[in-house]
Scaffold this motif. Sequence first.
Motif, PDB file in Angstrom:
ATOM      1  N   SER A  79      -6.639  -1.730 -11.589  1.00 21.08           N
ATOM      2  CA  SER A  79      -7.038  -0.601 -10.751  1.00 21.08           C
ATOM      3  C   SER A  79      -7.221  -1.034  -9.296  1.00 21.08           C
ATOM      4  O   SER A  79      -6.790  -0.340  -8.367  1.00 21.08           O
ATOM      5  CB  SER A  79      -8.337  -0.005 -11.297  1.00 21.08           C
ATOM      6  OG  SER A  79      -8.784   1.042 -10.477  1.00 21.08           O
ATOM      7  N   SER A  80      -7.837  -2.184  -9.094  1.00 20.07           N
ATOM      8  CA  SER A  80      -8.052  -2.702  -7.746  1.00 20.07           C
ATOM      9  C   SER A  80      -6.728  -2.982  -7.047  1.00 20.07           C
ATOM     10  O   SER A  80      -6.555  -2.664  -5.866  1.00 20.07           O
ATOM     11  CB  SER A  80      -8.893  -3.977  -7.812  1.00 20.07           C
ATOM     12  OG  SER A  80      -9.054  -4.521  -6.530  1.00 20.07           O
ATOM     13  N   ALA A  81      -5.779  -3.566  -7.768  1.00 21.49           N
ATOM     14  CA  ALA A  81      -4.463  -3.849  -7.178  1.00 21.49           C
ATOM     15  C   ALA A  81      -3.783  -2.547  -6.774  1.00 21.49           C
ATOM     16  O   ALA A  81      -3.208  -2.439  -5.681  1.00 21.49           O
ATOM     17  CB  ALA A  81      -3.596  -4.622  -8.167  1.00 21.49           C
ATOM     18  N   ARG A  82      -3.854  -1.545  -7.637  1.00 25.86           N
ATOM     19  CA  ARG A  82      -3.229  -0.249  -7.348  1.00 25.86           C
ATOM     20  C   ARG A  82      -3.882   0.389  -6.122  1.00 25.86           C
ATOM     21  O   ARG A  82      -3.194   0.864  -5.212  1.00 25.86           O
ATOM     22  CB  ARG A  82      -3.346   0.652  -8.573  1.00 25.86           C
ATOM     23  CG  ARG A  82      -2.641   1.978  -8.447  1.00 25.86           C
ATOM     24  CD  ARG A  82      -2.761   2.838  -9.704  1.00 25.86           C
ATOM     25  NE  ARG A  82      -4.128   2.985 -10.164  1.00 25.86           N
ATOM     26  CZ  ARG A  82      -4.594   2.502 -11.317  1.00 25.86           C
ATOM     27  NH1 ARG A  82      -3.809   1.847 -12.142  1.00 25.86           N
ATOM     28  NH2 ARG A  82      -5.855   2.674 -11.659  1.00 25.86           N
ATOM     29  N   ASP A  83      -5.227   0.374  -6.081  1.00 27.42           N
ATOM     30  CA  ASP A  83      -5.942   0.974  -4.958  1.00 27.42           C
ATOM     31  C   ASP A  83      -5.690   0.216  -3.662  1.00 27.42           C
ATOM     32  O   ASP A  83      -5.522   0.820  -2.598  1.00 27.42           O
ATOM     33  CB  ASP A  83      -7.441   1.024  -5.248  1.00 27.42           C
ATOM     34  CG  ASP A  83      -7.795   1.969  -6.385  1.00 27.42           C
ATOM     35  OD1 ASP A  83      -6.929   2.776  -6.792  1.00 27.42           O
ATOM     36  OD2 ASP A  83      -8.936   1.873  -6.881  1.00 27.42           O
ATOM     37  N   SER A  84      -5.654  -1.113  -3.728  1.00 34.27           N
ATOM     38  CA  SER A  84      -5.406  -1.924  -2.532  1.00 34.27           C
ATOM     39  C   SER A  84      -4.011  -1.679  -1.981  1.00 34.27           C
ATOM     40  O   SER A  84      -3.818  -1.587  -0.768  1.00 34.27           O
ATOM     41  CB  SER A  84      -5.572  -3.412  -2.847  1.00 34.27           C
ATOM     42  OG  SER A  84      -6.902  -3.692  -3.171  1.00 34.27           O
ATOM     43  N   GLU A  85      -3.053  -1.566  -2.869  1.00 29.41           N
ATOM     44  CA  GLU A  85      -1.692  -1.304  -2.428  1.00 29.41           C
ATOM     45  C   GLU A  85      -1.599   0.062  -1.754  1.00 29.41           C
ATOM     46  O   GLU A  85      -0.965   0.216  -0.707  1.00 29.41           O
ATOM     47  CB  GLU A  85      -0.723  -1.386  -3.598  1.00 29.41           C
ATOM     48  CG  GLU A  85       0.723  -1.328  -3.180  1.00 29.41           C
ATOM     49  CD  GLU A  85       1.680  -1.643  -4.303  1.00 29.41           C
ATOM     50  OE1 GLU A  85       2.816  -2.006  -3.984  1.00 29.41           O
ATOM     51  OE2 GLU A  85       1.306  -1.532  -5.486  1.00 29.41           O
ATOM     52  N   ALA A  86      -2.255   1.053  -2.324  1.00 26.81           N
ATOM     53  CA  ALA A  86      -2.257   2.394  -1.728  1.00 26.81           C
ATOM     54  C   ALA A  86      -2.938   2.369  -0.361  1.00 26.81           C
ATOM     55  O   ALA A  86      -2.462   3.004   0.592  1.00 26.81           O
ATOM     56  CB  ALA A  86      -2.956   3.382  -2.659  1.00 26.81           C
ATOM     57  N   THR A  87      -4.029   1.620  -0.239  1.00 26.21           N
ATOM     58  CA  THR A  87      -4.732   1.501   1.037  1.00 26.21           C
ATOM     59  C   THR A  87      -3.859   0.809   2.068  1.00 26.21           C
ATOM     60  O   THR A  87      -3.775   1.245   3.219  1.00 26.21           O
ATOM     61  CB  THR A  87      -6.058   0.735   0.853  1.00 26.21           C
ATOM     62  OG1 THR A  87      -6.877   1.456  -0.074  1.00 26.21           O
ATOM     63  CG2 THR A  87      -6.795   0.577   2.169  1.00 26.21           C
ATOM     64  N   ASP A  88      -3.196  -0.273   1.672  1.00 31.91           N
ATOM     65  CA  ASP A  88      -2.294  -0.975   2.588  1.00 31.91           C
ATOM     66  C   ASP A  88      -1.180  -0.050   3.075  1.00 31.91           C
ATOM     67  O   ASP A  88      -0.838  -0.047   4.257  1.00 31.91           O
ATOM     68  CB  ASP A  88      -1.682  -2.204   1.924  1.00 31.91           C
ATOM     69  CG  ASP A  88      -2.648  -3.371   1.835  1.00 31.91           C
ATOM     70  OD1 ASP A  88      -3.770  -3.266   2.378  1.00 31.91           O
ATOM     71  OD2 ASP A  88      -2.273  -4.391   1.221  1.00 31.91           O
ATOM     72  N   ASP A  89      -0.609   0.714   2.160  1.00 31.05           N
ATOM     73  CA  ASP A  89       0.449   1.656   2.532  1.00 31.05           C
ATOM     74  C   ASP A  89      -0.068   2.698   3.515  1.00 31.05           C
ATOM     75  O   ASP A  89       0.603   3.030   4.502  1.00 31.05           O
ATOM     76  CB  ASP A  89       1.033   2.338   1.293  1.00 31.05           C
ATOM     77  CG  ASP A  89       1.829   1.398   0.411  1.00 31.05           C
ATOM     78  OD1 ASP A  89       2.171   0.274   0.872  1.00 31.05           O
ATOM     79  OD2 ASP A  89       2.100   1.770  -0.747  1.00 31.05           O
ATOM     80  N   ALA A  90      -1.267   3.222   3.258  1.00 31.00           N
ATOM     81  CA  ALA A  90      -1.852   4.231   4.148  1.00 31.00           C
ATOM     82  C   ALA A  90      -2.133   3.638   5.530  1.00 31.00           C
ATOM     83  O   ALA A  90      -1.865   4.280   6.555  1.00 31.00           O
ATOM     84  CB  ALA A  90      -3.133   4.792   3.536  1.00 31.00           C
ATOM     85  N   LEU A  91      -2.640   2.415   5.575  1.00 34.25           N
ATOM     86  CA  LEU A  91      -2.899   1.765   6.861  1.00 34.25           C
ATOM     87  C   LEU A  91      -1.607   1.483   7.605  1.00 34.25           C
ATOM     88  O   LEU A  91      -1.536   1.644   8.833  1.00 34.25           O
ATOM     89  CB  LEU A  91      -3.681   0.465   6.652  1.00 34.25           C
ATOM     90  CG  LEU A  91      -5.159   0.627   6.325  1.00 34.25           C
ATOM     91  CD1 LEU A  91      -5.777  -0.721   5.950  1.00 34.25           C
ATOM     92  CD2 LEU A  91      -5.900   1.249   7.500  1.00 34.25           C
TER      93      LEU A  91
END
Length: 105
Positions: A79-91
């Motif tokens: 879950s953390s990897a998925r959320d971090s990837e989504a955050t990186d993409d948004a940034l």
Amino acid sequence: MSDGFGISHAEVAKLGRSFATHAYDLEQYARTFEAAAGFSEAPEAREAAADYAELAEHAMSALEGVHRRLDAMGGALVSSARDSEATDDALARLFAPEGADGEGS
């Protein structure tokens, strides 16, 4: 992101799946141990080996706790990897130059 630091979301997710796999394997080993320990035998047989049965039950309880924690850790890592990837993409989209994503001027 600086050149000295980076997180591979794929590797974190892989680690999470590894935890989940080990949790599943541990559960299978625990079931095999439980069957070999003879927990399903008649009460008379368990009374004859009360000390062993008590020790085996404590071991099973500990293994079940480890299994639950490994499974939870695995899920949290994925879950953390998925959320971090989504955050990186948004940034990346937020800080991308105008028009870089096909929008804008």
